[in-house]
Design a protein around this motif. Structure first.
Motif: not given
Length: 199
Positions: A54-55, A64-69, A100-103, A105-113
């Motif tokens: 996840d890190n 993404a790990p399989a369970d998160v994907a 919530v922490d694992r799913v 995720t950066q790049g999927w739920a939000y993206a830092d610019t």
């Protein structure tokens, strides 16, 4: 439309599970063709522990790990997300917080610019939150727990990702005979979601 109802309680016979089922039943009964999936995180054995994979995903150095994907795919199918959970220490239980922490995720739920701003990537998702607690409303208000949970959950998680929280309901005094009233409220929530599919 499609609703994903996520429930986080270890006892499948709990009021929390009954509320989740009642919401799902009422959505289907609205007769609008709105479909429902219930994700029972405990029964499915979802691992809430944020781990090295996840890190790596957070730092965009691995997929993404399989369970998160799999959870991303489940959420991508949903128009509506309903979270049904018991209040543990005035928040989510660890199982749901870890989801919530694992799913989300950066790049999927939000993206830092690069300029330090955040791109909110979940703006299409409608959210309904349903928390069950044993305390009464007076104590929740007196201690400011309700406002704190709205800040942490409604704003800190969902607004950050751009998802719109359409309702945030606390079903309180669950240990003192309020179960039938809570199930009626659950049906009302489900009907509201189901009818919105036809709007």
């Amino acid at each position: 439309m499609h609703s994903l109802i996520v429930v986080a309680h270890p006892n499948p016979h709990s009021l929390t599970h009954a509320v989740a089922s009642r919401i799902g039943d009422a959505v289907r009964a609205a007769g609008t063709g709105h479909t429902v999936e219930i994700a029972d995180l405990a029964a499915e054995g979802f691992d809430p522990r944020f781990n090295p994979a996840d890190n790596a995903l957070f730092h965009q150095t691995a997929a993404a790990p399989a369970d998160v994907a799999a959870e991303h795919a489940r959420l991508d199918r949903a128009d509506v997300l309903v979270l049904v959970y018991p209040l543990y220490w005035w928040s989510f239980p660890a199982l749901l917080k870890g989801w919530v922490d694992r799913v989300f995720t950066q790049g999927w739920a939000y993206a830092d610019t690069p300029d330090g701003k955040v791109t909110k990537k979940m703006q299409r998702l409608q959210v309904h939150l349903v928390g069950l607690g044993g305390a009464g409303a007076e104590m929740i208000e007196r201690r400011g727990y309700g406002a704190a949970m709205k800040t942490q959950i409604d704003m800190g998680i969902f607004d950050y990702c751009g998802a719109q929280v359409l309702s945030s309901t606390l079903l309180l005094e669950s240990d003192s005979g309020a179960a039938e009233a809570h199930l009626r409220t659950a049906a009302d929530i489900g009907r509201t979601i189901g009818v919105s599919a036809a709007a």
